[in-house]
Enzyme design. Structure first.
Site, PDB file in Angstrom:
ATOM      1  N   LYS A  60     -40.939 -24.190 -54.315  1.00  0.00           N
ATOM      2  CA  LYS A  60     -40.513 -25.662 -54.735  1.00  0.00           C
ATOM      3  C   LYS A  60     -39.059 -25.854 -54.358  1.00  0.00           C
ATOM      4  O   LYS A  60     -38.189 -26.389 -55.018  1.00  0.00           O
ATOM      5  CB  LYS A  60     -40.784 -26.092 -56.234  1.00  0.00           C
ATOM      6  CG  LYS A  60     -40.819 -27.491 -56.563  1.00  0.00           C
ATOM      7  CD  LYS A  60     -41.858 -28.395 -56.239  1.00  0.00           C
ATOM      8  CE  LYS A  60     -41.678 -29.910 -56.318  1.00  0.00           C
ATOM      9  NZ  LYS A  60     -42.765 -30.782 -56.007  1.00  0.00           N
ATOM     10  N   ASP A  96     -46.970 -27.638 -54.677  1.00  0.00           N
ATOM     11  CA  ASP A  96     -48.175 -29.157 -55.193  1.00  0.00           C
ATOM     12  C   ASP A  96     -48.920 -29.131 -53.892  1.00  0.00           C
ATOM     13  O   ASP A  96     -50.128 -29.275 -53.843  1.00  0.00           O
ATOM     14  CB  ASP A  96     -47.407 -30.189 -55.560  1.00  0.00           C
ATOM     15  CG  ASP A  96     -45.839 -30.596 -54.729  1.00  0.00           C
ATOM     16  OD1 ASP A  96     -45.586 -29.612 -53.804  1.00  0.00           O
ATOM     17  OD2 ASP A  96     -45.359 -31.506 -55.247  1.00  0.00           O
ATOM     18  N   TYR A 118     -40.342 -16.598 -66.722  1.00  0.00           N
ATOM     19  CA  TYR A 118     -40.894 -15.743 -67.621  1.00  0.00           C
ATOM     20  C   TYR A 118     -40.006 -14.921 -68.526  1.00  0.00           C
ATOM     21  O   TYR A 118     -40.433 -13.863 -68.999  1.00  0.00           O
ATOM     22  CB  TYR A 118     -42.089 -15.096 -67.291  1.00  0.00           C
ATOM     23  CG  TYR A 118     -43.292 -15.944 -66.987  1.00  0.00           C
ATOM     24  CD1 TYR A 118     -43.254 -16.965 -65.911  1.00  0.00           C
ATOM     25  CD2 TYR A 118     -44.410 -15.760 -67.711  1.00  0.00           C
ATOM     26  CE1 TYR A 118     -44.100 -17.868 -65.672  1.00  0.00           C
ATOM     27  CE2 TYR A 118     -45.497 -16.390 -67.376  1.00  0.00           C
ATOM     28  CZ  TYR A 118     -45.291 -17.650 -66.513  1.00  0.00           C
ATOM     29  OH  TYR A 118     -46.519 -18.502 -66.158  1.00  0.00           O
ATOM     30  N   ASP A 135     -49.065 -17.761 -61.170  1.00  0.00           N
ATOM     31  CA  ASP A 135     -49.873 -17.934 -62.475  1.00  0.00           C
ATOM     32  C   ASP A 135     -50.856 -19.101 -62.123  1.00  0.00           C
ATOM     33  O   ASP A 135     -51.979 -18.826 -62.477  1.00  0.00           O
ATOM     34  CB  ASP A 135     -48.906 -17.965 -63.874  1.00  0.00           C
ATOM     35  CG  ASP A 135     -49.805 -17.870 -65.157  1.00  0.00           C
ATOM     36  OD1 ASP A 135     -51.094 -17.550 -65.142  1.00  0.00           O
ATOM     37  OD2 ASP A 135     -48.944 -18.216 -66.268  1.00  0.00           O
TER      38      ASP A 135
END
Ligand code: NAI
Ligand code: MG
Length: 343
Positions: A180, A214, A128, A238
């Site tokens: 991740k 995930d 971001y 988010d």
């Protein structure tokens, strides 16, 4: 000696765009009935401010937040693609609101009952930071799109410490770090590494474990009760925070706090809902719960507990609900019912 309860606390008020003014009006009525200690400085931001003086984040609004260090904010519309940069992102950067806290509790029993988890999202870094651009090739000015993310070790430590301190203060037993690091080895690896360092200082008080994002998304649907505090990078936070809002009844029930060392801004997780704006049917609960987080932030846990109880009774005992929860109540009818419960 400081008094136990300051009688008035100056705070900035931004009604926002779309359904913002409707749900803010309902929330202010309820806060009045509750005897909330805030004196409001009403300011503009978003499309209302653009229409008035061409600036979605006017200096007077920034000055007010700088003074009060405290704001209740309605949703702000961000034009997609062109136009101006997200005011929400600018506010986070300007005031270094590095922690985004989103509690999700079951209020309306639905698909999942007894959910009680809190997502802490790193709010100023990751993908971001706006290094998002195109590279022209030949006659295509947008042939290649590039986005880079940045996480600093210092920022990762800061948010991890916030999450563990939050856990201690709120009697939470476990922090799950979401990453991740198998693919984004540097960008999210540093996040996991910093969290592990900080977690070591809390050993014996707060547990730590981790999930790849995930897998975490799937497990949130299969068994959300295994989680307590989720600590996420900006983008993953988010996404997963909307998911946990879905687990407890949707965006109309999900509040959020943006917290920094010098300022804190409280808001609903949802946006300006242009599809239902002006109809008087929006659910004000998310913003009311955000006001509840704001009361806790200024040490008025007592008022926050009363507010949440009144909302709970209105939804479940009185069965008064807005259309998003398959009810018939208007925003105003809902507010009046909560006020009646506050007695
Ligand atoms: P949205 O959250 O405004 O709406 C998504 C769906 O949920 C719509 O169908 C809407 O009617 C419904 N919904 C949302 N809040 C509701 C409520 N309180 N009661 C009943 N139904 C509700 O998301 P969308 O449409 O993607 O975004 C609209 C605008 O809001 C965009 O300009 C976006 O950038 C902005 N936005 C602003 C945020 C903020 O200020 N914090 C957060 C998210 C989006
Ligand atoms: Mg979002």
């Amino acid at each position: 000696m400081p008094t136990a309860h300051a009688s008035t606390i100056p705070a900035t008020l931004i009604a926002g765009d779309g359904i913002g003014p409707e749900i803010m009006d309902a929330t202010l009525q309820v806060l009045d009935a509750l005897g909330a200690p805030f004196t409001w400085e009403r300011c503009e931001a978003g499309m209302a401010a653009v229409d008035r003086d061409g600036d979605p984040l006017p200096p007077a609004t920034l000055d007010s937040i700088r003074r009060t260090g405290l704001a209740l904010k309605g949703p702000l519309t961000t034009p997609v693609g062109g136009g101006f940069r997200s005011v929400n992102v600018r506010l986070r950067e300007t005031f270094q609101l590095y922690a985004n806290v989103r509690p999700a509790r079951t209020l309306v029993p639905g698909r999942f009952e007894n959910i009680d988890l809190v997502l802490v999202r790193e709010n100023v870094g990751g993908f971001y930071v706006a290094h998002d651009y195109y590279i022209p090739v030949g006659d295509d000015p947008r042939a290649v799109a590039v986005s880079t993310g940045i996480n600093t070790r210092a920022d990762c430590r800061r948010i991890a410490r916030f999450a563990f301190e939050y856990a201690v203060r709120n009697g939470r037993r476990k922090v799950t770090v979401v990453h991740k690091a198998n693919i984004l080895k540097a960008l999210t690896g540093i996040f996991l590494e910093a969290a592990r360092e900080v977690a070591a200082e809390y050993a014996g008080r707060v547990e730590m474990d981790d999930r790849i994002v995930d897998a975490c998304a799937m497990q949130l649907v299969l068994n959300p009760w295994q989680f307590d505090v989720l600590l996420c990078t900006n983008l993953f936070g988010d996404i997963l925070s909307d998911q946990i809002a879905g687990l407890v009844g949707g965006l109309g029930l999900a509040p959020g706090a943006n917290i920094g060392d010098d300022a804190a801004i409280f808001e609903a997780v949802h946006g300006s809902a242009p599809d239902i704006a002006g109809k008087g049917v929006a659910n004000p609960v998310a913003l009311m719960l955000a006001a509840g987080l704001m009361l806790e932030h200024v040490g008025r846990q007592d008022l926050a507990v009363r507010l949440r109880a009144a909302i709970h009774q209105t939804l479940n005992e009185d069965q008064i609900r807005t259309a998003d929860l398959k009810g018939k109540a208007t925003t105003q009818e809902f507010a009046r019912a909560v006020i009646a419960r506050l007695g």
